[in-house]
Motif scaffolding. Structure first.
Motif, short mmCIF file in Angstrom:
data_model
loop_
_atom_site.label_atom_id
_atom_site.label_comp_id
_atom_site.label_asym_id
_atom_site.label_seq_id
_atom_site.Cartn_x
_atom_site.Cartn_y
_atom_site.Cartn_z
N THR A 87 1.65 -2.88 -12.32
CA THR A 87 1.38 -3.65 -13.54
C THR A 87 1.53 -5.12 -13.21
N ARG B 232 0.83 -1.21 0.00
CA ARG B 232 0.00 0.00 0.00
C ARG B 232 0.87 1.26 0.00
N GLU C 299 -5.68 -11.15 -7.52
CA GLU C 299 -6.86 -10.57 -6.89
C GLU C 299 -6.48 -9.46 -5.91
N ASN D 78 -4.97 -6.35 -7.84
CA ASN D 78 -6.00 -5.61 -8.59
C ASN D 78 -6.94 -4.87 -7.66
N ALA D 79 -7.24 -5.48 -6.51
CA ALA D 79 -8.18 -4.86 -5.56
C ALA D 79 -7.61 -3.57 -4.99
N MET D 80 -6.30 -3.41 -5.02
CA MET D 80 -5.69 -2.20 -4.49
C MET D 80 -5.89 -1.02 -5.43
N GLY D 81 -6.13 -1.29 -6.70
CA GLY D 81 -6.43 -0.23 -7.65
C GLY D 81 -5.33 0.79 -7.81
N LYS D 82 -4.07 0.35 -7.73
CA LYS D 82 -2.96 1.30 -7.80
C LYS D 82 -2.49 1.44 -9.25
N PRO D 83 -2.55 2.65 -9.82
CA PRO D 83 -2.16 2.82 -11.22
C PRO D 83 -0.68 2.60 -11.48
#
Length: 385
Positions: free
Chosen positions: A339, A304, A328, A331-336
């Motif tokens: 990759t 995070r 999972e 992706n759930a962290m949604g950090k741009p």
């Protein structure tokens, strides 16, 4: 990246009729030793842009084709062979011969000549807390400053030569590369914290990794604003922790690296003995058990906190790391800045539909798009390569 081979079982089969003279069977091919390959390790180019890496642990890697092979000794000190598959010496695919900084690869109906790339290699010593880390810096000879990358160990009492293949890959992309002997191993001093990834051990490894990155960032000809980490397997816990504890890194490459806790990862590995045997449960059941599990070191706080570009290269068939759950979580962290790139491999990034260690033997090589993917990502995210 260290790729550990499964046990090589070689057998020589022959038959003799009553009238056939008795003769000694040919000995099975023997993997070349570190001592035999040390004079020849490094990178070679044939002028077409392709690079072949010879690793002291006994590996041949053709970056263009992704062919990854075990190198076998012959009677001559400068002649070797490789097979068609990773751990299968026969049928023979090619002969390798070395002379005057030149590698000749003689395969079916063709011969390729490649010349050794003249990288600058410097032995250094890195001060760390309670230890001195023996290390090597490999630099391209092109115009400086170069981006820099530190190779961080997985779960082994590793030495710098374990990562010859990654050194060859990153140097071919224009990086100055630092590899080091793990504390308490090789020529490094200090106490070895142990293989098991306790929080205390990972903190020590993270501090060592950060010390190595800081050292490389100060090295003449290295751009400190483009200096980061490569961490494989357990190194995937170490690198984010190093960045959280010390900062400074510009990027992170994480290969076969868990985003799950230690207990979740160990549970997943236990279903197959780390890839030694077929799964004991259905895939759905194993994943459900992993999702319900917790405990041990949890990398979420470090992940995070990461704001630098990071790429995960994960084997879809990994039997050591629960890739599905890791994807999972990431992706759930949604950090741009994150990759995730999936490849059709097991834990060692060898193409392997089952992910079982026994099937690594017949693998044709590493994930075909591995180096291209990293090159494109660096160009986009780090302004390198």
């Amino acid at each position: 990246m260290r790729l550990m081979p499964a046990t090589l079982v070689a057998a020589c089969l022959f038959s003799c009729g009553p009238s056939t003279p008795i003769s000694s069977p040919s000995p099975p091919p023997v993997p070349a030793s570190v001592q035999q390959l040390s004079p020849y390790y490094g990178s070679y180019t044939d002028g077409s842009g392709d690079v072949v890496v010879i690793a002291r642990l006994g590996w041949f890697f053709d970056i263009k084709t992704a062919a990854y092979r075990t190198i076998y000794a012959t009677r001559g000190p400068d002649h070797f062979t490789i097979g068609l598959r990773f751990l299968e010496p026969t049928p023979k695919f090619a002969d390798l011969s070395f002379a005057a900084q030149t590698l000749t690869i003689r395969g079916p109906g063709q011969a390729r000549t490649a010349h050794r790339i003249a990288y600058k290699e410097t032995e250094v010593t890195i001060p760390a807390q309670g230890a001195l880390l023996a290390a090597a810096i490999t630099e391209p000879l092109g115009a400086a400053p170069h981006p820099g990358i530190v190779i961080v160990h997985g779960a082994e009492r590793g030495e710098r030569y374990f990562y010859d293949v990654w050194v060859g890959v990153y140097a071919s992309l224009g990086f100055a590369v630092l590899t080091y002997d793990k504390r308490g191993g090789g020529s490094s001093t200090g106490n070895y914290p142990g293989e098991f990834p306790t929080t205390e051990a990972l903190n020590v490894y993270a501090d060592d990794a950060a010390a190595a990155r800081d050292f490389l960032a100060r090295w003449p000809g290295v751009d400190p604003s483009r200096t980061g980490f490569h961490g494989g397997s357990q190194g995937g816990w170490t690198v984010p922790l190093a960045i959280m504890r010390h900062g400074g890194a510009a990027f992170a490459v994480l290969a076969s690296a868990p985003a799950t806790t230690v207990d979740q990862t160990d549970l997943w590995a236990s279903f197959t003995g780390g890839g030694a045997s077929a799964p004991t449960e259905s895939n759905d059941q194993m994943l459900a058990d992993v999702r319900r599990s917790s405990g041990g070191y949890d990398p979420m706080a470090a992940l995070r906190a990461m704001t630098v570009p990071a790429i995960w290269v994960l084997g879809a068939n990994d039997r050591t790391v629960p890739t599905v759950v890791c994807v999972e979580l990431l992706n759930a962290m949604g950090k741009p800045n994150f990759t995730v790139h999936l490849v059709p491999t097991g834990h060692g990034l060898l193409v392997n539909p089952s992910g079982l260690l026994a099937d690594d033997a017949s693998s044709p090589g590493l994930a075909p798009d591995l180096v291209r993917t990293l090159k494109e990502w660096f160009a986009s995210e780090v302004k390198a390569a």
